[in-house]
Design an enzyme around this catalytic site. Sequence first.
Site, PDB file in Angstrom:
ATOM      1  N   ASN A   1       4.719 -33.891-115.926  1.00 23.28           N
ATOM      2  CA  ASN A   1       3.729 -34.701-116.651  1.00 23.28           C
ATOM      3  C   ASN A   1       3.695 -36.100-116.058  1.00 23.28           C
ATOM      4  O   ASN A   1       4.427 -36.398-115.121  1.00 23.28           O
ATOM      5  CB  ASN A   1       4.033 -34.698-118.157  1.00 23.28           C
ATOM      6  CG  ASN A   1       5.392 -35.286-118.446  1.00 23.28           C
ATOM      7  OD1 ASN A   1       5.662 -36.432-118.129  1.00 23.28           O
ATOM      8  ND2 ASN A   1       6.279 -34.467-119.019  1.00 23.28           N
TER       9      ASN A   1
ATOM     10  N   ASP B   1       7.377 -29.275-122.905  1.00 24.78           N
ATOM     11  CA  ASP B   1       7.567 -28.367-124.029  1.00 24.78           C
ATOM     12  C   ASP B   1       7.817 -26.940-123.562  1.00 24.78           C
ATOM     13  O   ASP B   1       8.459 -26.158-124.238  1.00 24.78           O
ATOM     14  CB  ASP B   1       6.342 -28.403-124.948  1.00 24.78           C
ATOM     15  CG  ASP B   1       6.242 -29.741-125.671  1.00 24.78           C
ATOM     16  OD1 ASP B   1       7.287 -30.224-126.141  1.00 24.78           O
ATOM     17  OD2 ASP B   1       5.138 -30.313-125.744  1.00 24.78           O
TER      18      ASP B   1
ATOM     19  N   PRO C   1      14.098 -26.119-125.134  1.00 23.82           N
ATOM     20  CA  PRO C   1      14.788 -26.641-126.316  1.00 23.82           C
ATOM     21  C   PRO C   1      14.227 -28.017-126.665  1.00 23.82           C
ATOM     22  O   PRO C   1      13.809 -28.764-125.770  1.00 23.82           O
ATOM     23  CB  PRO C   1      16.253 -26.768-125.863  1.00 23.82           C
ATOM     24  CG  PRO C   1      16.196 -26.808-124.369  1.00 23.82           C
ATOM     25  CD  PRO C   1      14.977 -26.022-123.970  1.00 23.82           C
ATOM     26  N   ASP C   2      14.202 -28.341-127.945  1.00 19.44           N
ATOM     27  CA  ASP C   2      13.777 -29.678-128.360  1.00 19.44           C
ATOM     28  C   ASP C   2      15.034 -30.545-128.482  1.00 19.44           C
ATOM     29  O   ASP C   2      15.868 -30.334-129.369  1.00 19.44           O
ATOM     30  CB  ASP C   2      13.021 -29.605-129.696  1.00 19.44           C
ATOM     31  CG  ASP C   2      12.365 -30.939-130.022  1.00 19.44           C
ATOM     32  OD1 ASP C   2      13.056 -31.978-129.941  1.00 19.44           O
ATOM     33  OD2 ASP C   2      11.162 -30.947-130.342  1.00 19.44           O
ATOM     34  N   ILE C   3      15.162 -31.498-127.575  1.00 19.51           N
ATOM     35  CA  ILE C   3      16.403 -32.285-127.494  1.00 19.51           C
ATOM     36  C   ILE C   3      16.555 -33.169-128.735  1.00 19.51           C
ATOM     37  O   ILE C   3      17.621 -33.244-129.342  1.00 19.51           O
ATOM     38  CB  ILE C   3      16.410 -33.134-126.203  1.00 19.51           C
ATOM     39  CG1 ILE C   3      16.275 -32.203-124.995  1.00 19.51           C
ATOM     40  CG2 ILE C   3      17.679 -33.975-126.094  1.00 19.51           C
ATOM     41  CD1 ILE C   3      15.951 -32.891-123.693  1.00 19.51           C
TER      42      ILE C   3
ATOM     43  N   PHE D   1      10.267 -40.792-129.773  1.00 19.87           N
ATOM     44  CA  PHE D   1       8.965 -41.333-129.417  1.00 19.87           C
ATOM     45  C   PHE D   1       7.935 -40.244-129.715  1.00 19.87           C
ATOM     46  O   PHE D   1       8.274 -39.064-129.734  1.00 19.87           O
ATOM     47  CB  PHE D   1       8.917 -41.714-127.934  1.00 19.87           C
ATOM     48  CG  PHE D   1       9.289 -43.158-127.691  1.00 19.87           C
ATOM     49  CD1 PHE D   1      10.539 -43.624-128.035  1.00 19.87           C
ATOM     50  CD2 PHE D   1       8.374 -44.049-127.131  1.00 19.87           C
ATOM     51  CE1 PHE D   1      10.891 -44.957-127.838  1.00 19.87           C
ATOM     52  CE2 PHE D   1       8.708 -45.377-126.923  1.00 19.87           C
ATOM     53  CZ  PHE D   1       9.957 -45.834-127.278  1.00 19.87           C
TER      54      PHE D   1
ATOM     55  N   LYS E   1       6.381 -35.584-137.254  1.00 22.32           N
ATOM     56  CA  LYS E   1       7.501 -35.416-136.296  1.00 22.32           C
ATOM     57  C   LYS E   1       8.799 -35.974-136.849  1.00 22.32           C
ATOM     58  O   LYS E   1       9.879 -35.414-136.638  1.00 22.32           O
ATOM     59  CB  LYS E   1       7.173 -36.119-134.974  1.00 22.32           C
ATOM     60  CG  LYS E   1       6.357 -35.245-134.053  1.00 22.32           C
ATOM     61  CD  LYS E   1       6.038 -35.889-132.731  1.00 22.32           C
ATOM     62  CE  LYS E   1       4.912 -35.084-132.080  1.00 22.32           C
ATOM     63  NZ  LYS E   1       4.324 -35.739-130.931  1.00 22.32           N
TER      64      LYS E   1
END
Length: 411
Positions: free
Chosen positions: A223, A291, A318-320, A337, A351
Amino acid sequence: MTQKRILLIVGGGIAAYKACELVRTIRKAGHAVRCVLTKGGSQFVTPLTLGALSEDKVYTDLFDLKDEAEMGHIQLSRQADLVVICPATADLLAKMHAGIADDLATTLLLATDKPVLAVPAMNVRMWQHPATQRNVIGLRADGVHVMDPDAGEMACGEYGPGRLPEVERIYGEIAHLLSAPSSGIAAQPDFTEGKHRPLYGKRVLVTAGPTHEPIDPVRYIANRSSGRQGFAIAQAAAELGAEVTLVSGPVHLTTPPGVIRIDVESAREMLAEVEKALPADVAIMVAAVADWRAADEAEQKIKKDGKSVPPLALAENPDILATLGKHEQRPALLIGFAAETEKVVEHAQAKLAKKGCDWIVANDVSGDVMGGANNAVQIITKDGVESWADAPKDVIARKLMEKIADAVGQG
Ligand code: CTP
């Protein structure tokens, strides 16, 4: 440049002989240099040599009463414009970091109110030892200028970082410190005022940059994140005295002074390094983590056959942030963020709840924020929303770190 006074501490290492050349270079540039030789240093060079080159007395012993009467260690350290330690041994760095004062050199390092430049030289393993690295990080956070040693073949036959930098480079650093703006020299932080370093003793963990998710050995998913906001936050945290670990995806940025940087590529590597860096008092997850990753990373480059386009199946990463939110070593203050292109506050509030963090710094990335120099953010906490005006990323970083220091610091 007007004549300045340099106090040169010569530590005990094979590189001590190069201190002689440094004395000559400083003298040639028109500055005065007074030498202090440690016990170890005197095994490698003699007071006579340094005295002849500096055209001044060489100091060696704290308990020389005559010297104490004529020139106490306090004055000795205060009369200089700059204190230089060359070579700075692992032992000197450790003592200085711990505030030990058991000989003349270490006593005047503790007593000085002047900028200090340490020029390390030691065996590669000693330099890379976590104890030495911890000391270097701590000293940098204390405001000491610690040069990075050169890499190369060493006197002991090993190879790697640890060699004394070239005298020319050392003098370049000295000249730079002597000619810094205003009084010429950036003063060390004022330790009597705790508010300058409210995060002293706190461990801050920051993630930054994008992640790269490999498709095959030559292609990846990425990204537009530049890492600038995360790096600015890591720097601001170090400036407030924190011990900072920065886990960064692939970026083209230099490491802020005093920050431990760990480079990773993929989201899964980033998660592993973040978990290794725990415990932390504060974690700020600035990275734009991908993601999704390619479900099957091809071992060989995928070839075109001219007939069909290869399918790209994705798997979720994985979502850190969410992992830390429910981690048994969850940092006391966990900040995420949120990059949004619409309904910024609404999505950020969702979120905050979903990821189990304390604050969300939300930004609208519909413009050129990603990769750009400025950022306009809103801070979402359980108590409400604060909107900050558009500002350079380093200004946002300092403001955010000050808010964090107010929340967790000792100030
Ligand atoms: N984050 C993370 N790990 C992920 C994805 C995101 O740690 N796999 C963190 C980011 O570092 C950031 C926060 O979660 O602090 C929110 O990231 P963002 O990309 O805005 O949100 P996503 O969870 O990816 O949600 P969406 O893309 O649907 O907006």
